[in-house]
Design a protein around this motif. Sequence first.
Motif, PDB file in Angstrom:
ATOM      1  N   GLY A   1       0.831  -1.206   0.000  1.00 51.67           N
ATOM      2  CA  GLY A   1       0.000   0.000   0.000  1.00 51.67           C
ATOM      3  C   GLY A   1       0.859   1.247   0.000  1.00 51.67           C
ATOM      4  N   TYR A   2       0.373   2.271  -0.679  1.00 50.43           N
ATOM      5  CA  TYR A   2       1.072   3.563  -0.703  1.00 50.43           C
ATOM      6  C   TYR A   2       0.274   4.627   0.044  1.00 50.43           C
ATOM      7  CZ  TYR A   2       3.596   7.608  -2.538  1.00 50.43           C
ATOM      8  OH  TYR A   2       4.328   8.768  -2.642  1.00 50.43           O
ATOM      9  N   LYS A   3      -1.044   4.598  -0.157  1.00 50.45           N
ATOM     10  CA  LYS A   3      -1.888   5.597   0.499  1.00 50.45           C
ATOM     11  C   LYS A   3      -1.919   5.394   2.015  1.00 50.45           C
ATOM     12  CE  LYS A   3      -6.343   3.144   0.135  1.00 50.45           C
ATOM     13  NZ  LYS A   3      -7.672   3.134  -0.511  1.00 50.45           N
ATOM     14  N   GLN A   4      -1.614   4.166   2.459  1.00 51.69           N
ATOM     15  CA  GLN A   4      -1.674   3.852   3.890  1.00 51.69           C
ATOM     16  C   GLN A   4      -0.580   4.557   4.695  1.00 51.69           C
ATOM     17  OE1 GLN A   4      -2.137   1.724   1.453  1.00 51.69           O
ATOM     18  NE2 GLN A   4      -4.108   0.754   1.823  1.00 51.69           N
ATOM     19  N   LYS A   5       0.353   5.221   4.002  1.00 47.88           N
ATOM     20  CA  LYS A   5       1.382   5.981   4.728  1.00 47.88           C
ATOM     21  C   LYS A   5       0.787   7.227   5.369  1.00 47.88           C
ATOM     22  CE  LYS A   5       4.309   6.605   1.395  1.00 47.88           C
ATOM     23  NZ  LYS A   5       5.559   7.095   0.791  1.00 47.88           N
ATOM     24  N   THR A   6      -0.392   7.648   4.889  1.00 43.68           N
ATOM     25  CA  THR A   6      -1.072   8.816   5.455  1.00 43.68           C
ATOM     26  C   THR A   6      -2.412   8.375   6.023  1.00 43.68           C
ATOM     27  OG1 THR A   6      -2.028   9.334   3.295  1.00 43.68           O
ATOM     28  CG2 THR A   6       0.042  10.413   3.865  1.00 43.68           C
ATOM     29  N   PRO A   7      -2.953   9.107   7.006  1.00 41.69           N
ATOM     30  CA  PRO A   7      -4.222   8.707   7.630  1.00 41.69           C
ATOM     31  C   PRO A   7      -5.372   8.733   6.624  1.00 41.69           C
ATOM     32  CG  PRO A   7      -3.085  10.368   8.948  1.00 41.69           C
ATOM     33  CD  PRO A   7      -2.364  10.292   7.647  1.00 41.69           C
ATOM     34  N   ASP A   8      -6.361   7.886   6.857  1.00 42.99           N
ATOM     35  CA  ASP A   8      -7.561   7.846   6.032  1.00 42.99           C
ATOM     36  C   ASP A   8      -8.323   9.163   6.218  1.00 42.99           C
ATOM     37  OD1 ASP A   8      -9.943   7.381   4.773  1.00 42.99           O
ATOM     38  OD2 ASP A   8     -10.334   5.455   5.738  1.00 42.99           O
ATOM     39  N   PRO A   9      -8.523   9.945   5.144  1.00 40.42           N
ATOM     40  CA  PRO A   9      -9.198  11.243   5.284  1.00 40.42           C
ATOM     41  C   PRO A   9     -10.659  11.120   5.729  1.00 40.42           C
ATOM     42  CG  PRO A   9      -8.918  10.680   2.963  1.00 40.42           C
ATOM     43  CD  PRO A   9      -8.132   9.673   3.739  1.00 40.42           C
ATOM     44  N   TRP A  10     -11.238   9.912   5.645  1.00 42.86           N
ATOM     45  CA  TRP A  10     -12.641   9.740   6.045  1.00 42.86           C
ATOM     46  C   TRP A  10     -12.812   9.556   7.551  1.00 42.86           C
ATOM     47  CZ3 TRP A  10     -17.251  10.094   3.491  1.00 42.86           C
ATOM     48  CH2 TRP A  10     -17.177  10.304   2.115  1.00 42.86           C
ATOM     49  N   LEU A  11     -11.695   9.448   8.281  1.00 40.58           N
ATOM     50  CA  LEU A  11     -11.794   9.195   9.720  1.00 40.58           C
ATOM     51  C   LEU A  11     -12.484  10.339  10.461  1.00 40.58           C
ATOM     52  CD1 LEU A  11      -8.305   7.575  10.437  1.00 40.58           C
ATOM     53  CD2 LEU A  11     -10.528   6.434  10.317  1.00 40.58           C
ATOM     54  N   ASN A  12     -12.267  11.575  10.019  1.00 40.30           N
ATOM     55  CA  ASN A  12     -12.860  12.726  10.707  1.00 40.30           C
ATOM     56  C   ASN A  12     -13.654  13.615   9.766  1.00 40.30           C
ATOM     57  OD1 ASN A  12     -10.699  13.641   9.254  1.00 40.30           O
ATOM     58  ND2 ASN A  12      -9.872  14.965  10.872  1.00 40.30           N
TER      59      ASN A  12
END
Length: 331
Positions: free
Chosen positions: A166-177
Amino acid sequence: MKIWDQINTAYETGARVKGRIIEKIKGGLSVDIGVKAFLPGSQVGVRNIQSIESTLGEEMEFKILKLNQQRKNIVLSRKAVIEEEQQKKREELVGSLLEGNLLHGYIKNITEYGAFIDLGGIDGLLHITDLSWGRINHPSEVLVVGDPIDVVILKFDRDKERVSLGYKQKTPDPWLNVDMKYPLTTKTKGKVISVTDYGAFVELEEGVEGLIHVSEMSWSKRLRHPSKIVNVSDVVEAQVLDVDIKNRRISLGMKQVGPNPWDNIEERFPIGVKVSGIVRNLTNFGAFIEIEEGIDGLIHISDMSWTQRLKHPSDILQKGMEINAIILDID
Protein backbone atom coordinates in the motif's frame (compact mmCIF):
# COMPACT_ATOMS: atom_id res chain seq x y z
CA MET A 1 49.50 -27.73 -10.14
CA LYS A 2 48.45 -26.02 -6.88
CA ILE A 3 46.11 -23.74 -8.85
CA TRP A 4 44.51 -26.72 -10.57
CA ASP A 5 44.07 -28.45 -7.21
CA GLN A 6 42.26 -25.35 -5.89
CA ILE A 7 40.07 -25.20 -9.00
CA ASN A 8 39.17 -28.90 -8.67
CA THR A 9 38.24 -28.42 -5.01
CA ALA A 10 36.07 -25.38 -5.84
CA TYR A 11 34.29 -27.31 -8.60
CA GLU A 12 33.59 -30.31 -6.38
CA THR A 13 32.38 -28.26 -3.40
CA GLY A 14 30.52 -25.58 -5.39
CA ALA A 15 32.73 -22.84 -3.93
CA ARG A 16 33.37 -19.60 -5.74
CA VAL A 17 36.62 -18.64 -7.44
CA LYS A 18 38.01 -15.16 -7.97
CA GLY A 19 39.12 -13.99 -11.37
CA ARG A 20 39.77 -11.00 -13.59
CA ILE A 21 38.08 -10.51 -16.96
CA ILE A 22 40.91 -10.03 -19.48
CA GLU A 23 39.38 -9.96 -22.95
CA LYS A 24 36.31 -10.41 -25.08
CA ILE A 25 36.36 -13.52 -27.26
CA LYS A 26 33.90 -15.32 -29.49
CA GLY A 27 30.77 -16.20 -27.52
CA GLY A 28 31.80 -14.53 -24.30
CA LEU A 29 34.79 -13.46 -22.18
CA SER A 30 38.17 -14.82 -21.20
CA VAL A 31 38.81 -14.83 -17.45
CA ASP A 32 42.08 -15.24 -15.55
CA ILE A 33 41.52 -17.37 -12.44
CA GLY A 34 45.19 -18.39 -12.26
CA VAL A 35 44.66 -20.19 -15.56
CA LYS A 36 42.50 -19.10 -18.44
CA ALA A 37 38.80 -19.87 -18.21
CA PHE A 38 35.80 -19.18 -20.43
CA LEU A 39 32.76 -17.12 -19.36
CA PRO A 40 29.89 -17.56 -21.88
CA GLY A 41 27.86 -14.47 -22.72
CA SER A 42 24.73 -16.14 -21.37
CA GLN A 43 26.40 -16.55 -17.96
CA VAL A 44 27.59 -12.96 -17.50
CA GLY A 45 24.39 -12.09 -15.66
CA VAL A 46 23.34 -9.08 -17.71
CA ARG A 47 20.56 -8.93 -20.29
CA ASN A 48 22.27 -6.66 -22.78
CA ILE A 49 25.22 -8.47 -24.48
CA GLN A 50 26.74 -5.11 -25.44
CA SER A 51 27.38 -4.29 -21.80
CA ILE A 52 29.83 -7.22 -21.55
CA GLU A 53 32.67 -4.95 -22.70
CA SER A 54 32.15 -2.68 -19.70
CA THR A 55 33.27 -5.54 -17.42
CA LEU A 56 36.79 -5.82 -18.96
CA GLY A 57 39.52 -5.57 -16.29
CA GLU A 58 37.11 -6.15 -13.40
CA GLU A 59 37.74 -8.67 -10.66
CA MET A 60 34.78 -10.67 -9.44
CA GLU A 61 33.66 -14.05 -8.16
CA PHE A 62 32.47 -16.94 -10.34
CA LYS A 63 31.09 -20.44 -10.08
CA ILE A 64 32.60 -23.27 -12.13
CA LEU A 65 30.01 -24.89 -14.39
CA LYS A 66 32.26 -27.34 -16.27
CA LEU A 67 35.83 -28.54 -15.77
CA ASN A 68 38.06 -30.71 -17.95
CA GLN A 69 41.63 -30.57 -16.67
CA GLN A 70 43.09 -32.70 -19.48
CA ARG A 71 41.78 -30.34 -22.15
CA LYS A 72 42.47 -27.30 -19.95
CA ASN A 73 38.81 -26.36 -20.37
CA ILE A 74 37.01 -24.38 -17.64
CA VAL A 75 33.53 -22.85 -18.06
CA LEU A 76 32.50 -20.19 -15.53
CA SER A 77 29.27 -18.48 -14.51
CA ARG A 78 28.84 -15.04 -13.01
CA LYS A 79 25.06 -15.40 -13.31
CA ALA A 80 25.03 -18.29 -10.80
CA VAL A 81 26.81 -16.10 -8.23
CA ILE A 82 24.31 -13.27 -8.73
CA GLU A 83 21.35 -15.64 -8.45
CA GLU A 84 22.81 -17.18 -5.30
CA GLU A 85 23.21 -13.74 -3.72
CA GLN A 86 19.69 -12.75 -4.77
CA GLN A 87 18.30 -15.94 -3.27
CA LYS A 88 20.11 -15.25 -0.01
CA LYS A 89 18.75 -11.69 0.08
CA ARG A 90 15.31 -13.05 -0.77
CA GLU A 91 15.39 -15.50 2.13
CA GLU A 92 16.58 -12.78 4.52
CA LEU A 93 13.87 -10.42 3.25
CA VAL A 94 11.11 -13.02 3.47
CA GLY A 95 12.15 -13.81 7.02
CA SER A 96 11.89 -10.15 8.05
CA LEU A 97 8.60 -9.23 6.32
CA LEU A 98 5.84 -8.19 8.70
CA GLU A 99 2.47 -6.65 7.95
CA GLY A 100 2.55 -2.91 8.66
CA ASN A 101 6.28 -2.52 7.98
CA LEU A 102 7.50 0.30 5.74
CA LEU A 103 9.84 -0.87 2.96
CA HIS A 104 11.92 0.86 0.31
CA GLY A 105 11.74 -0.46 -3.24
CA TYR A 106 11.75 0.40 -6.92
CA ILE A 107 8.90 0.45 -9.43
CA LYS A 108 9.55 -2.55 -11.67
CA ASN A 109 6.45 -2.69 -13.86
CA ILE A 110 3.15 -0.84 -14.30
CA THR A 111 -0.14 -2.44 -15.37
CA GLU A 112 -3.75 -1.25 -15.59
CA TYR A 113 -4.54 -2.69 -12.19
CA GLY A 114 -1.43 -1.56 -10.30
CA ALA A 115 2.35 -1.80 -10.16
CA PHE A 116 4.93 -4.41 -9.22
CA ILE A 117 7.53 -3.19 -6.74
CA ASP A 118 11.01 -4.71 -6.47
CA LEU A 119 11.71 -4.93 -2.75
CA GLY A 120 15.21 -6.32 -3.25
CA GLY A 121 14.79 -10.05 -3.78
CA ILE A 122 11.01 -10.31 -3.92
CA ASP A 123 8.33 -8.44 -5.86
CA GLY A 124 5.17 -7.03 -4.28
CA LEU A 125 1.93 -5.86 -5.89
CA LEU A 126 0.74 -2.33 -5.27
CA HIS A 127 -2.90 -2.37 -6.39
CA ILE A 128 -4.38 0.77 -7.95
CA THR A 129 -6.93 1.01 -5.13
CA ASP A 130 -4.08 1.28 -2.60
CA LEU A 131 -2.22 4.02 -4.48
CA SER A 132 -4.20 7.04 -3.39
CA TRP A 133 -7.15 7.96 -1.19
CA GLY A 134 -8.35 9.94 -4.22
CA ARG A 135 -9.50 8.79 -7.64
CA ILE A 136 -6.91 7.44 -10.13
CA ASN A 137 -7.74 6.23 -13.64
CA HIS A 138 -4.36 4.57 -14.32
CA PRO A 139 -1.27 3.94 -12.12
CA SER A 140 0.95 5.72 -14.70
CA GLU A 141 -0.66 9.00 -13.58
CA VAL A 142 1.42 8.90 -10.39
CA LEU A 143 4.12 6.22 -10.95
CA VAL A 144 7.16 5.95 -13.24
CA VAL A 145 9.07 2.71 -13.90
CA GLY A 146 12.47 2.78 -12.19
CA ASP A 147 11.56 5.39 -9.58
CA PRO A 148 12.21 4.63 -5.88
CA ILE A 149 9.15 4.28 -3.66
CA ASP A 150 8.35 3.65 0.00
CA VAL A 151 5.45 1.26 0.58
CA VAL A 152 3.62 -0.39 3.47
CA ILE A 153 3.14 -4.18 3.70
CA LEU A 154 -0.61 -4.80 3.83
CA LYS A 155 -0.61 -8.58 3.57
CA PHE A 156 2.07 -11.25 3.28
CA ASP A 157 1.47 -14.90 2.37
CA ARG A 158 4.66 -16.60 3.56
CA ASP A 159 3.85 -19.93 1.88
CA LYS A 160 3.16 -18.47 -1.56
CA GLU A 161 5.58 -15.55 -1.02
CA ARG A 162 2.97 -13.04 -2.16
CA VAL A 163 3.19 -9.49 -0.87
CA SER A 164 0.37 -6.95 -1.07
CA LEU A 165 1.57 -3.36 -0.74
CA GLY A 166 0.00 0.00 0.00
CA TYR A 167 1.07 3.56 -0.70
CA LYS A 168 -1.89 5.60 0.50
CA GLN A 169 -1.67 3.85 3.89
CA LYS A 170 1.38 5.98 4.73
CA THR A 171 -1.07 8.82 5.46
CA PRO A 172 -4.22 8.71 7.63
CA ASP A 173 -7.56 7.85 6.03
CA PRO A 174 -9.20 11.24 5.28
CA TRP A 175 -12.64 9.74 6.04
CA LEU A 176 -11.79 9.19 9.72
CA ASN A 177 -12.86 12.73 10.71
CA VAL A 178 -14.98 13.76 7.73
CA ASP A 179 -18.06 14.37 9.90
CA MET A 180 -16.06 16.88 11.96
CA LYS A 181 -14.52 18.63 8.97
CA TYR A 182 -17.77 18.75 6.99
CA PRO A 183 -20.69 19.06 9.43
CA LEU A 184 -24.24 19.33 8.08
CA THR A 185 -25.21 22.70 6.49
CA THR A 186 -21.52 23.64 6.08
CA LYS A 187 -20.78 25.50 2.85
CA THR A 188 -17.64 24.33 1.07
CA LYS A 189 -15.93 24.46 -2.32
CA GLY A 190 -14.69 21.60 -4.46
CA LYS A 191 -13.60 20.59 -7.95
CA VAL A 192 -15.93 18.70 -10.28
CA ILE A 193 -14.13 15.48 -11.24
CA SER A 194 -16.96 13.56 -12.90
CA VAL A 195 -20.37 14.29 -14.42
CA THR A 196 -23.00 11.56 -14.80
CA ASP A 197 -26.67 11.48 -15.86
CA TYR A 198 -27.79 11.75 -12.24
CA GLY A 199 -25.35 14.31 -10.87
CA ALA A 200 -21.77 15.49 -10.44
CA PHE A 201 -19.01 14.19 -8.19
CA VAL A 202 -17.02 16.92 -6.44
CA GLU A 203 -13.60 16.42 -4.83
CA LEU A 204 -13.52 18.29 -1.52
CA GLU A 205 -9.98 17.12 -0.74
CA GLU A 206 -7.79 14.21 -1.80
CA GLY A 207 -9.76 11.05 -1.14
CA VAL A 208 -13.01 12.79 -0.15
CA GLU A 209 -15.71 13.19 -2.77
CA GLY A 210 -19.29 14.34 -2.56
CA LEU A 211 -22.23 13.92 -4.93
CA ILE A 212 -24.41 16.81 -6.05
CA HIS A 213 -27.57 15.14 -7.31
CA VAL A 214 -29.15 16.79 -10.34
CA SER A 215 -32.22 17.59 -8.21
CA GLU A 216 -30.01 19.63 -5.84
CA MET A 217 -28.48 21.85 -8.52
CA SER A 218 -31.25 24.39 -9.04
CA TRP A 219 -34.38 25.51 -7.21
CA SER A 220 -36.28 26.24 -10.39
CA LYS A 221 -34.57 24.90 -13.52
CA ARG A 222 -35.72 21.53 -14.79
CA LEU A 223 -32.39 20.01 -15.81
CA ARG A 224 -32.23 17.18 -18.29
CA HIS A 225 -28.52 16.70 -17.58
CA PRO A 226 -26.09 18.12 -14.98
CA SER A 227 -23.76 19.28 -17.78
CA LYS A 228 -26.21 22.13 -18.39
CA ILE A 229 -24.85 23.71 -15.18
CA VAL A 230 -21.46 22.10 -14.36
CA ASN A 231 -18.51 20.64 -16.25
CA VAL A 232 -15.43 18.64 -15.24
CA SER A 233 -12.72 20.84 -13.60
CA ASP A 234 -15.25 23.50 -12.53
CA VAL A 235 -14.84 24.77 -8.96
CA VAL A 236 -18.28 24.93 -7.34
CA GLU A 237 -19.68 25.96 -3.98
CA ALA A 238 -22.08 23.61 -2.26
CA GLN A 239 -23.70 22.88 1.08
CA VAL A 240 -23.27 19.60 2.98
CA LEU A 241 -26.67 17.87 3.13
CA ASP A 242 -25.72 14.44 4.50
CA VAL A 243 -22.60 12.53 5.62
CA ASP A 244 -22.48 8.72 5.62
CA ILE A 245 -19.03 7.70 6.92
CA LYS A 246 -19.81 3.97 6.87
CA ASN A 247 -20.50 3.99 3.11
CA ARG A 248 -18.11 6.91 2.44
CA ARG A 249 -20.77 9.13 0.93
CA ILE A 250 -21.38 12.85 1.18
CA SER A 251 -24.48 14.44 -0.29
CA LEU A 252 -24.07 18.03 -1.45
CA GLY A 253 -26.42 20.71 -2.72
CA MET A 254 -25.64 23.64 -4.99
CA LYS A 255 -29.04 25.29 -4.86
CA GLN A 256 -28.86 25.56 -1.06
CA VAL A 257 -25.99 28.05 -1.37
CA GLY A 258 -28.41 30.68 -2.75
CA PRO A 259 -31.95 31.67 -1.69
CA ASN A 260 -34.93 29.61 -2.80
CA PRO A 261 -36.86 31.83 -5.21
CA TRP A 262 -40.09 30.06 -4.24
CA ASP A 263 -39.80 31.12 -0.59
CA ASN A 264 -40.99 34.68 -1.33
CA ILE A 265 -42.80 34.05 -4.62
CA GLU A 266 -46.13 35.38 -3.26
CA GLU A 267 -44.51 38.64 -2.18
CA ARG A 268 -42.91 39.22 -5.56
CA PHE A 269 -45.86 37.97 -7.63
CA PRO A 270 -49.12 38.53 -5.70
CA ILE A 271 -52.36 36.98 -6.99
CA GLY A 272 -54.14 39.35 -9.39
CA VAL A 273 -50.93 41.08 -10.55
CA LYS A 274 -50.33 41.42 -14.26
CA VAL A 275 -46.99 39.96 -15.45
CA SER A 276 -45.22 39.51 -18.77
CA GLY A 277 -43.32 36.44 -19.87
CA ILE A 278 -42.01 34.30 -22.72
CA VAL A 279 -43.83 31.22 -24.01
CA ARG A 280 -41.42 28.36 -23.34
CA ASN A 281 -43.54 25.28 -24.02
CA LEU A 282 -46.96 24.33 -25.44
CA THR A 283 -48.99 21.28 -24.42
CA ASN A 284 -52.50 20.05 -25.20
CA PHE A 285 -53.81 21.55 -21.96
CA GLY A 286 -52.01 24.89 -21.96
CA ALA A 287 -48.82 26.92 -22.23
CA PHE A 288 -45.88 27.37 -19.85
CA ILE A 289 -44.73 30.97 -19.52
CA GLU A 290 -41.36 31.95 -18.00
CA ILE A 291 -42.00 35.02 -15.88
CA GLU A 292 -38.42 35.05 -14.50
CA GLU A 293 -35.41 32.78 -14.93
CA GLY A 294 -36.40 29.35 -13.67
CA ILE A 295 -39.95 30.35 -12.69
CA ASP A 296 -42.66 29.13 -15.05
CA GLY A 297 -46.40 29.71 -14.85
CA LEU A 298 -49.13 27.74 -16.58
CA ILE A 299 -51.88 29.34 -18.63
CA HIS A 300 -54.55 26.67 -18.95
CA ILE A 301 -56.23 26.48 -22.36
CA SER A 302 -59.56 27.40 -20.72
CA ASP A 303 -58.04 30.70 -19.50
CA MET A 304 -56.73 31.85 -22.88
CA SER A 305 -59.89 33.37 -24.38
CA TRP A 306 -63.38 34.42 -23.26
CA THR A 307 -64.84 33.92 -26.71
CA GLN A 308 -62.75 31.51 -28.79
CA ARG A 309 -63.06 27.74 -28.51
CA LEU A 310 -59.43 26.62 -28.85
CA LYS A 311 -58.52 23.14 -29.96
CA HIS A 312 -54.87 23.71 -29.04
CA PRO A 313 -52.90 26.60 -27.44
CA SER A 314 -50.97 26.92 -30.70
CA ASP A 315 -54.12 28.42 -32.24
CA ILE A 316 -53.18 31.75 -30.65
CA LEU A 317 -49.70 31.25 -29.07
CA GLN A 318 -46.26 30.33 -30.35
CA LYS A 319 -42.98 29.43 -28.62
CA GLY A 320 -40.84 32.49 -27.96
CA MET A 321 -43.80 34.87 -28.01
CA GLU A 322 -43.89 37.51 -25.25
CA ILE A 323 -47.31 37.88 -23.68
CA ASN A 324 -49.06 39.47 -20.71
CA ALA A 325 -51.02 37.46 -18.17
CA ILE A 326 -52.63 37.75 -14.74
CA ILE A 327 -51.64 35.54 -11.81
CA LEU A 328 -54.65 33.44 -10.73
CA ASP A 329 -53.12 31.07 -8.19
CA ILE A 330 -49.74 30.11 -6.59
CA ASP A 331 -48.82 26.75 -5.07
